[in-house]
Motif scaffolding. Structure first.
Motif, short mmCIF file in Angstrom:
data_model
loop_
_atom_site.label_atom_id
_atom_site.label_comp_id
_atom_site.label_asym_id
_atom_site.label_seq_id
_atom_site.Cartn_x
_atom_site.Cartn_y
_atom_site.Cartn_z
N ALA A 38 4.12 7.28 7.00
CA ALA A 38 2.66 7.16 6.54
C ALA A 38 2.84 5.35 6.88
N LYS A 39 2.40 4.88 8.81
CA LYS A 39 2.44 2.90 8.32
C LYS A 39 1.67 2.61 8.75
N GLY A 40 0.79 1.50 7.44
CA GLY A 40 -0.18 1.52 6.90
C GLY A 40 -1.32 0.49 7.02
N ALA A 41 -2.27 0.23 6.89
CA ALA A 41 -3.17 -0.73 7.19
C ALA A 41 -4.40 -0.76 5.69
N ASP A 42 -4.68 -1.38 5.28
CA ASP A 42 -5.53 -1.56 3.95
C ASP A 42 -6.74 -2.28 5.16
N VAL A 43 -8.11 -2.06 5.55
CA VAL A 43 -8.78 -2.42 5.79
C VAL A 43 -10.59 -2.53 5.66
N SER A 44 -10.08 -2.53 4.30
CA SER A 44 -11.55 -2.53 3.54
C SER A 44 -12.78 -3.87 3.89
N TRP A 45 -12.13 -4.66 4.27
CA TRP A 45 -12.75 -5.89 4.47
C TRP A 45 -13.43 -5.57 6.23
N LEU A 46 -12.90 -4.81 6.43
CA LEU A 46 -12.82 -4.37 8.18
C LEU A 46 -15.29 -4.57 8.65
N ALA A 300 15.35 4.72 3.53
CA ALA A 300 16.14 4.82 3.84
C ALA A 300 15.86 5.53 2.06
N VAL A 301 15.03 5.30 1.22
CA VAL A 301 14.64 5.32 -0.14
C VAL A 301 15.70 7.08 -0.02
N SER A 302 16.16 7.41 -1.52
CA SER A 302 16.69 8.93 -1.66
C SER A 302 16.39 10.05 -1.81
N GLY A 303 16.42 11.02 -0.60
CA GLY A 303 15.69 12.37 -1.08
C GLY A 303 14.76 12.38 0.61
N GLY A 304 14.80 11.01 1.33
CA GLY A 304 13.23 11.06 1.44
C GLY A 304 12.25 10.62 1.38
N LYS A 305 12.22 10.46 0.29
CA LYS A 305 11.00 10.12 -1.07
C LYS A 305 9.90 9.17 -0.54
N GLY A 306 10.51 8.70 0.26
CA GLY A 306 9.39 7.01 0.67
C GLY A 306 8.72 7.24 1.84
N LEU A 307 7.29 7.35 1.09
CA LEU A 307 6.31 7.95 2.19
C LEU A 307 6.04 6.91 3.20
N GLY A 308 5.81 5.67 3.20
CA GLY A 308 5.52 4.76 3.54
C GLY A 308 4.72 3.57 3.30
N VAL A 309 4.97 2.85 3.91
CA VAL A 309 4.14 1.05 3.84
C VAL A 309 2.77 0.97 4.52
N PHE A 310 1.85 0.39 4.22
CA PHE A 310 0.89 -0.02 4.00
C PHE A 310 0.72 -2.02 4.00
N TYR A 311 -0.05 -2.11 5.02
CA TYR A 311 -0.24 -3.83 4.87
C TYR A 311 -1.66 -3.59 4.05
N TRP A 312 -1.55 -5.20 3.52
CA TRP A 312 -2.78 -5.10 2.76
C TRP A 312 -4.61 -6.02 3.79
N GLU A 313 -4.22 -5.62 4.68
CA GLU A 313 -6.02 -6.38 4.86
C GLU A 313 -5.72 -7.75 5.90
N PRO A 314 -4.51 -7.04 7.43
CA PRO A 314 -4.46 -7.45 8.39
C PRO A 314 -5.42 -8.10 9.17
N GLU A 315 -6.40 -7.48 9.25
CA GLU A 315 -7.42 -7.91 10.60
C GLU A 315 -7.70 -9.36 9.74
N GLN A 316 -7.95 -9.87 8.19
CA GLN A 316 -8.31 -10.90 7.89
C GLN A 316 -7.37 -12.07 8.57
#
Length: 343
Positions: A38-46, A300-316
């Motif tokens: 998951a390559k994510g973004a929180d866009v709650s302000w949008l 690279a988290v062990s066991g492939g258990k790192g699910l993703g990274v979300f940027y918080w409000e990049p559109e600001q």
């Protein structure tokens, strides 16, 4: 006759010669596609920014839908916060449903972030919604269940089933203070989490429930919280983290966060996710380096258990709420920071 011949031809194509005998070839095993990172973004302000006619510009400097700009930079998931009865007409149920449907129709995966408050919930603020303040603890548990179920069931009716749901936001010391303050009663906090968990699973058993803390580098905080939740029977699927370093310490904090993620996997057997990241918008090159590194470390988290990274409000950008960690420049043009999600 033609139908019979077609069937015979198809059968002949499925035969192979083994030891001189024709036998039906065994069907190839179906490859199970790994769940995409998951390559994510929180866009709650949008939606609020768009209401006030803030514009967004792509790499070429052309005005474009902010979600399309994010998608073109590798973002595949959108996170939206929910307040119970906010004083503004944004981040309430109707706004979240509208934005989630929009994002889903553009092909994004969805995370819903319940704050269980009418305003911001974070490590320093976990204020009960006004309508819940007079409730006893059993009433609070029921309110958490009902609110969670109502929002998610409404989304489901509109064709949106979130892949992830946060039961609380940056709950370093629990939520719905004082009743759910973890340092006062870890048992109460665990029960509130379980109310949210049960509501999520009632709507969709496959949705993953996240318990989210800030300061992802702080292993002692995470051990204290998740040891306590384990001892009190809390139910959840994923441990979520926030991380907001600066250019002087991001390398150190990223490594500490990776160490903490691996410890969470080993200690509790849970998946982990970076639910929020951000860095000063004035230095997009360093921000890109930070993001590229934390994405690589989460993968690279062990066991492939790192699910993703979300940027918080990049559109600001600019003067919007005086926040300084977006990924657009002062005129609303996307910066190279988000190129980190293209890898």
């Amino acid at each position: 006759m033609k139908k019979i011949m077609k069937r015979l031809t198809a059968l002949a194509l499925s035969l192979t010669m083994v030891g001189g005998l024709s036998v039906a070839a065994a069907p190839a095993p179906k490859a199970e596609a790994a769940t995409a990172f998951a390559k994510g973004a929180d866009v709650s302000w949008l939606s609020e920014m768009e209401f006030y006619n803030w514009a967004f510009y792509n790499d070429a400097g052309n005005k474009q839908d902010a979600l399309q700009i994010l998608k073109d930079h590798g973002i595949n998931s959108i996170r939206l916060r929910v307040w119970v009865n906010p004083s503004i007409n944004f981040s309430n149920k109707a706004d979240v449903v509208k934005q989630a449907v929009r994002a889903k129709n553009m092909g994004f995966r969805i995370m819903i972030d319940f704050h269980y408050s009418d305003v911001w919930a974070d490590p320093a603020h976990q204020t009960k919604p006004s309508a819940w303040k007079s409730k006893d603890f059993n009433g609070l548990k029921q309110a958490v269940y009902d609110h969670t179920y109502d929002v998610l069931n409404t989304l489901k009716a509109q064709g949106v089933t979130p892949e992830w749901v946060q039961v609380g936001n940056e709950t370093n010391d629990g939520m719905l203070w004082e009743d759910g303050r973890a340092s006062k009663s870890m048992s109460n906090f665990a029960q509130l989490i379980n109310s949210g968990y049960d509501a999520v699973k009632k709507v969709n058993a496959d949705t993953k429930v996240i318990v989210h803390l800030s300061n992802g580098y702080d292993n002692s905080l995470f051990r204290w919280m998740f040891d306590g939740l384990k001892a009190n029977g809390a139910k959840y699927d994923v441990i979520g983290m926030s991380l907001y370093p600066d250019k002087s310490n991001w390398q150190t904090l990223n490594q500490q966060t990776l160490n903490n993620m691996n410890d969470m996997v080993s200690r509790y057997g849970k998946e982990v996710m970076i639910s929020e990241v951000g860095m000063d918008a004035s230095d997009p090159a360093t921000s890109k380096a930070f993001l590229s590194d934390i994405i690589a470390k989460t993968r690279a988290v062990s066991g492939g258990k790192g699910l993703g990274v979300f940027y918080w409000e990049p559109e600001q950008y600019g003067t919007w709420y005086a926040y300084t960690k977006g990924a657009f420049d002062s005129k609303g043009k996307v910066t190279i920071a988000l190129d980190a999600f293209l890898n």
